[in-house]
Design an enzyme around this catalytic site. Structure first.
Site, PDB file in Angstrom:
ATOM      1  CE  LYS A   1      -2.999  -2.419   2.948  1.00 50.31           C
ATOM      2  NZ  LYS A   1      -3.742  -2.505   4.421  1.00 50.31           N
ATOM      3  N   GLY A   2       1.699   1.199   0.792  1.00 46.86           N
ATOM      4  CA  GLY A   2       3.108   2.470   0.451  1.00 46.86           C
ATOM      5  C   GLY A   2       3.383   3.579  -0.348  1.00 46.86           C
TER       6      GLY A   2
ATOM      7  CG  ASP B   1       7.066   3.069   0.786  1.00 51.36           C
ATOM      8  OD1 ASP B   1       7.522   2.296   0.356  1.00 51.36           O
ATOM      9  OD2 ASP B   1       6.135   3.082   1.887  1.00 51.36           O
TER      10      ASP B   1
ATOM     11  CG  ASP C   1      14.304  -0.756   6.345  1.00 53.35           C
ATOM     12  OD1 ASP C   1      15.141  -0.320   6.231  1.00 53.35           O
ATOM     13  OD2 ASP C   1      13.670  -1.144   6.690  1.00 53.35           O
TER      14      ASP C   1
ATOM     15  CE  LYS D   1      13.882   3.336   6.627  1.00 58.52           C
ATOM     16  NZ  LYS D   1      13.444   2.613   7.845  1.00 58.52           N
TER      17      LYS D   1
ATOM     18  CG  PHE E   1       9.624   3.786  11.772  1.00 58.39           C
ATOM     19  CD1 PHE E   1       9.671   1.337  11.166  1.00 58.39           C
ATOM     20  CD2 PHE E   1       8.209   3.356  11.419  1.00 58.39           C
ATOM     21  CE1 PHE E   1       9.253   1.192   9.975  1.00 58.39           C
ATOM     22  CE2 PHE E   1       7.450   2.778  11.263  1.00 58.39           C
ATOM     23  CZ  PHE E   1       7.576   2.415  10.590  1.00 58.39           C
TER      24      PHE E   1
HETATM   25  P1  IMP Z   1      12.466  -3.349   2.165  1.00 55.47           P
HETATM   26  O1  IMP Z   1      12.245  -5.023   1.357  1.00 55.47           O
HETATM   27  O2  IMP Z   1      13.132  -3.716   3.516  1.00 55.47           O
HETATM   28  O3  IMP Z   1      13.652  -2.547   1.616  1.00 55.47           O
HETATM   29  O4  IMP Z   1      11.329  -2.424   2.667  1.00 55.47           O
HETATM   30  C1  IMP Z   1      10.339  -2.508   1.857  1.00 55.47           C
HETATM   31  C2  IMP Z   1       9.145  -2.164   2.945  1.00 55.47           C
HETATM   32  O5  IMP Z   1       9.096  -1.781   4.093  1.00 55.47           O
HETATM   33  C3  IMP Z   1       8.649  -0.591   1.865  1.00 55.47           C
HETATM   34  O6  IMP Z   1       8.043  -0.940   0.859  1.00 55.47           O
HETATM   35  C4  IMP Z   1       7.635   0.026   3.319  1.00 55.47           C
HETATM   36  O7  IMP Z   1       6.652  -0.373   3.236  1.00 55.47           O
HETATM   37  C5  IMP Z   1       8.424  -0.659   3.995  1.00 55.47           C
HETATM   38  N1  IMP Z   1       9.702   0.334   5.115  1.00 55.47           N
HETATM   39  C6  IMP Z   1      10.683   0.424   5.427  1.00 55.47           C
HETATM   40  N2  IMP Z   1      11.005   1.210   6.127  1.00 55.47           N
HETATM   41  C7  IMP Z   1      10.039   1.706   6.725  1.00 55.47           C
HETATM   42  C8  IMP Z   1       9.710   2.961   7.104  1.00 55.47           C
HETATM   43  O8  IMP Z   1      10.929   3.728   7.765  1.00 55.47           O
HETATM   44  N3  IMP Z   1       8.255   3.451   7.662  1.00 55.47           N
HETATM   45  C9  IMP Z   1       7.575   2.309   7.104  1.00 55.47           C
HETATM   46  N4  IMP Z   1       7.526   1.914   6.448  1.00 55.47           N
HETATM   47  C10 IMP Z   1       8.943   1.170   6.154  1.00 55.47           C
HETATM   48 MG    MG Z   2       6.074  -1.084   1.066  1.00 59.60          MG
END
Ligand code: IMP
Ligand code: MG
Length: 179
Positions: free
Chosen positions: A44-45, A101, A104, A132, A153
């Site tokens: 959804k982000g 969005d 991470d 990040k 976060f």
């Molecule tokens: P990744 O797979 O670890 O790169 O995370 C990606 C997903 O985690 C993003 O699409 C977000 O939905 C969620 N996410 C990562 N960091 C944050 C944050 O700081 N706040 C809120 N959602 C996050």
């Molecule tokens: Mg997401």
């Protein structure tokens, strides 16, 4: 998590985000001029960022949505990416741009890009509002990036805290109150 007992600090204002989204939309319009652009927005982000970004794209664009999960209600990636809702059919001839969005660990974006490549598109690139890089677990550099942010976060502008705050029009950081 009781947000009442935490401090909200604005990280990116509405104006900063809108200015950057406009620049990114113009850059994408220029880069994809001769191409068959298909934006794949990760729910959804990225729903708010996608809505702002695509309205700054001035060339023809198709828009699809995918839903993935890994986070649940925690703040750490579980590492297991699940595709809850996929883009249907084959993507032959399309230049796919995956929009999210935030990256991470990078696990979600990497997984989604590899998955979409199996549908035979011409190219697959990615566009994220926030990055990040300190938390990266896989080799991934966003092709289009809004802002590099510290390892905190963040919430708002599509990003949730629990199930809430996606509608806040700016990005903020939640910190513990130390008094
Ligand atoms: P990744 O797979 O670890 O790169 O995370 C990606 C997903 O985690 C993003 O699409 C977000 O939905 C969620 N996410 C990562 N960091 C944050 C944050 O700081 N706040 C809120 N959602 C996050
Ligand atoms: Mg997401």
């Amino acid at each position: 998590m009781d947000i009442e007992k935490k401090v909200w600090e604005v990280l990116l204002s509405e104006e900063e985000i809108q200015t950057r989204a406009k620049q990114m939309g113009e850059e994408i319009s220029n880069d994809y001029k001769e191409k068959k652009l298909l934006v794949v927005s990760l729910l959804k982000g990225s729903f708010i960022f996608t809505a702002d970004l695509v309205r700054r794209i001035s060339i023809p664009v198709k828009i699809e949505f995918m839903t993935t999960s890994s986070y649940g209600h925690g703040q750490e990636s579980s590492g297991n990416i699940n595709i809850i809702s996929d883009v249907k059919g084959d993507l032959t001839g399309y230049d796919v741009l995956v929009v999210d969005d935030i990256t991470d660990s990078g696990l979600t974006m990497k997984y989604v890009m590899e998955h979409l490549k199996t549908k035979n598109p011409t190219t697959v690139k990615c566009c994220v509002l926030l990055d990040k890089p300190d938390r990266r677990q896989v080799d991934l550099v966003p092709d289009y990036l809004g802002f590099t942010i510290p390892d905190k976060f963040v919430v708002g502008y599509g990003l949730n805290y629990g199930d809430y705050y996606r509608n806040v029009p700016y990005v903020f950081v939640v910190t513990e109150q130390d008094r």
